[in-house]
Design a protein around this motif. Structure first.
Motif, short mmCIF file in Angstrom:
data_model
loop_
_atom_site.label_atom_id
_atom_site.label_comp_id
_atom_site.label_asym_id
_atom_site.label_seq_id
_atom_site.Cartn_x
_atom_site.Cartn_y
_atom_site.Cartn_z
N ARG A 1 0.83 -1.72 0.09
CA ARG A 1 0.16 0.03 -0.74
C ARG A 1 1.25 1.39 -0.28
O ARG A 1 0.53 2.45 0.53
N GLN B 1 -9.39 -7.25 -1.31
CA GLN B 1 -10.05 -6.80 0.18
C GLN B 1 -9.44 -5.11 0.56
O GLN B 1 -10.40 -4.53 0.83
N GLU B 2 -8.09 -4.56 -0.01
CA GLU B 2 -7.87 -3.43 0.21
C GLU B 2 -8.14 -2.72 -0.94
O GLU B 2 -8.68 -1.85 -0.34
N THR C 1 -11.37 -3.46 -1.92
CA THR C 1 -13.07 -3.12 -1.31
C THR C 1 -13.61 -1.96 -0.47
O THR C 1 -14.29 -1.51 -0.54
N GLN C 2 -12.23 -1.56 -0.19
CA GLN C 2 -12.39 -0.64 1.16
C GLN C 2 -11.56 0.99 0.56
O GLN C 2 -12.76 1.59 1.44
N GLN C 3 -11.52 0.95 -0.72
CA GLN C 3 -11.85 1.97 -1.02
C GLN C 3 -12.57 2.09 -2.64
O GLN C 3 -12.14 2.91 -3.45
N THR D 1 -17.21 7.72 7.91
CA THR D 1 -16.62 6.43 8.25
C THR D 1 -15.58 6.69 6.39
O THR D 1 -14.48 6.14 6.60
N ASN D 2 -16.76 7.00 5.51
CA ASN D 2 -16.03 6.84 4.01
C ASN D 2 -14.74 8.07 4.01
O ASN D 2 -13.86 7.93 3.42
N CYS E 1 -11.71 6.88 5.94
CA CYS E 1 -10.86 5.91 5.34
C CYS E 1 -10.25 6.56 3.73
O CYS E 1 -9.25 6.49 3.65
N LYS F 1 -5.99 6.37 3.27
CA LYS F 1 -5.95 5.36 2.03
C LYS F 1 -4.75 6.45 1.42
O LYS F 1 -3.98 6.48 1.01
#
Length: 544
Positions: A310, A432-433, A435-437, A471-472, A475, A479
């Motif tokens: 990342r 997974q990474e 999906t978080q973004q 939350t986003n 994020c 990120k």
């Protein structure tokens, strides 16, 4: 020494090839063992094979050049002579067996080892169906002989080889380990005898043996200390030692560091992959970087390691630099078909990884690389920006290395998809990474349209609750900030930075947005293009 990793049932002689079997004995034609009888027949066919005169002359001359350590002629024979004769006589068939060649070059131990290295490499690359299981084992034993000769000597061995060949030896050694690891993980197209043979020989192409070879070459050459001194402006020869002063050991040591980078990446250990390169300063041109295939391989695996850790800014910088390097040097490879094809495939993979990185972390890159990216990957990037997980998966599957398991499988419990498990694990981590973004590109596009925006309004646009939006947004902040290399030789060092083109803060349910994007300096781009065209015009006038 690493050769002790050989299976216990092999009586290993560090200066031999492999133990003589029944078919080597005069008058022995039938053993009752089908495997040995087939091998006897193969040997007999090879012994009756008539070697063309031009091949005999080439091998005799090649042997003479290696004995005399004539580096220029060795390189010419290796890069041109061998490949031209391969295309003419052995395009889709193996070269003559070493037992046949021995009758031409005599009992020249080193030349026969080097010949067998080329012989098996050609089988892996060009012969339909690839190597048999026995040939995979035999190639491993041949590498045992080669590395024991180099590493077990009391002093530097009297052998000089071109840098390209030394790189190819290390590169092929790791490739054949990778190929064998995937081969033994597949249950299809294997007989019961093949499976039984694999069970009895768990130490053939063992990961510990491969690691031991690479670390032994690094230590023997003292290459890390040499690189440290070189980076600080000193003389590497002052700390090289008896072995490290020789080009053979020095270059094998350097290439082994790149081999370790590749091997750790294949095993999914990205931190250790970058850790082994701490002594190499990638921002300096040096004597060790004169093999283009090595340079490109290095930057591919470094960039991929950064992506999986990342560290997107470092990944983008790494891929941009090497893609620019390929653009400027691609004419060098056009006369070498196999190398050109290999570099073209790597080029496409790195553009794909760069596209993924830029979708996850948009930032400015070199204009010429950016124009190529728009031309080839604009549609795919658009789909990824819209959150198409299938496109992320397809792109990652195409561009990632062929991941390996470091341990032999349990042959009694293997499934048809067992060989895919290392890849599926890395794919799962990557997705997974992502999906978080997945919502961040949409959030970014809205933020770029406003200077102030109520949270409730943005939540309505995105069909989210206020809590989900908050939350986003957090994020997004998290990120867009990652560790970035700034100075020093270690690729693991760095400082937390944010390269996002938009920044914001929230005050009383109101989002305040600042555009941090720096306008592109188009003047510099046009000046570079003008100089390029002037150079082309000047060259054309000289030709006329």
């Amino acid at each position: 020494m690493w050769a002790e990793e050989l299976p216990e049932d092999v009586s290993y002689d560090s200066y031999g090839y492999y133990p003589p079997s029944d078919y080597d004995r005069p008058g022995k034609s039938h053993t009752g063992d089908p495997r040995q009888d087939l091998e006897y027949e193969r040997q007999y066919q090879q012994q009756t094979y008539i070697v063309p005169e031009v091949i005999k002359n080439f091998l005799t001359y090649f042997q003479k050049c290696i004995k005399e350590q004539n580096l220029f002629e060795i390189q010419h024979s290796y890069e041109n002579g061998f490949n031209k004769l391969t295309d003419r006589f052995f395009k889709n068939t193996p070269w003559p067996d070493a037992s046949v060649i021995a009758s031409i070059v005599g009992n020249d131990y080193i030349f026969l080892i080097l010949y067998k290295e080329l012989f098996y490499r050609h089988i892996y690359a060009r012969v339909p169906g690839g190597p048999t299981q026995d040939q995979r084992f035999e190639s491993y034993y041949n590498y045992c002989n080669l590395f024991n000769y180099i590493l077990n000597a009391e002093g530097p061995v009297p052998l000089e080889l071109p840098n390209q060949w030394l790189w190819d030896i290390i590169d092929e050694f790791i490739y054949q380990f990778q190929s064998f690891s995937l081969y033994r993980s597949k249950v299809t197209k294997k007989t019961d005898d093949d499976m039984d043979h694999l069970r009895r020989n768990p130490k053939i192409w063992n990961v510990h043996s491969v690691l031991n070879v690479l670390h032994s070459l690094v230590e023997k050459s003292n290459i890390n200390r040499q690189l440290e001194v070189f980076s600080s402006g000193g003389d590497p020869d002052s700390v090289s030692g008896e072995f490290g002063q020789q080009s053979l050991y020095k270059m094998l040591g350097y290439f082994s560091l790149i081999g370790l980078l590749r091997l750790h990446s294949l095993l999914g250990d990205y931190y250790q992959a970058l850790k082994v390169l701490e002594s190499i300063d990638f921002n300096k041109k040096n004597m060790y970087s004169r093999v283009p295939a090595c340079q490109i391989t290095t930057f591919y695996y470094v960039g991929f390691a950064y992506l999986m850790m990342r560290r997107y800014q470092d990944a983008i910088r790494t891929f941009s630099n090497v893609l620019l390097y390929i653009q400027r040097t691609k004419q060098m490879f056009q006369n070498r078909a196999s190398l050109y094809d290999q570099i073209s495939k790597m080029n496409d993979k790195m553009y794909t990884l760069l596209a993924i990185s830029l979708v996850l972390h948009p930032m400015r890159i070199d204009e010429s690389v950016h124009s190529q990216l728009r031309e080839k990957f604009a549609d795919r990037m658009l789909r990824m920006q819209k959150g198409d997980m299938g496109e992320f998966e397809t792109s990652f599957s195409f561009a990632c290395p062929k991941f390996l398991s470091p341990v032999p499988p349990n042959y009694d419990q293997m499934t048809p998809t067992f060989h895919k498990e290392p890849f599926l694990l890395q794919l799962k981590v990557f997705l997974q990474e992502v999906t978080q973004q997945i919502l961040l590109p949409t959030i970014r596009s809205y933020l770029k349209l406003y200077t102030t925006l109520p949270m409730s309004k943005l939540a309505t646009f995105m069909d989210l609750t206020d809590e989900e939006l908050q939350t986003n947004l957090m994020c997004f902040k998290h990120k867009m900030k990652n560790v970035v290399w700034t100075k020093g030789t270690s690729g693991l060092e760095g400082e937390f930075q944010s390269a996002s083109e938009v920044d914001f803060y929230i005050d009383k349910d109101m989002i305040h947005i600042a555009d941090t994007k720096v306008a592109r300096r188009y003047g510099d781009f046009f000046i570079r293009q003008i100089h390029k065209f002037e150079e082309i015009t000047h060259n054309l006038k000289q030709v006329q």
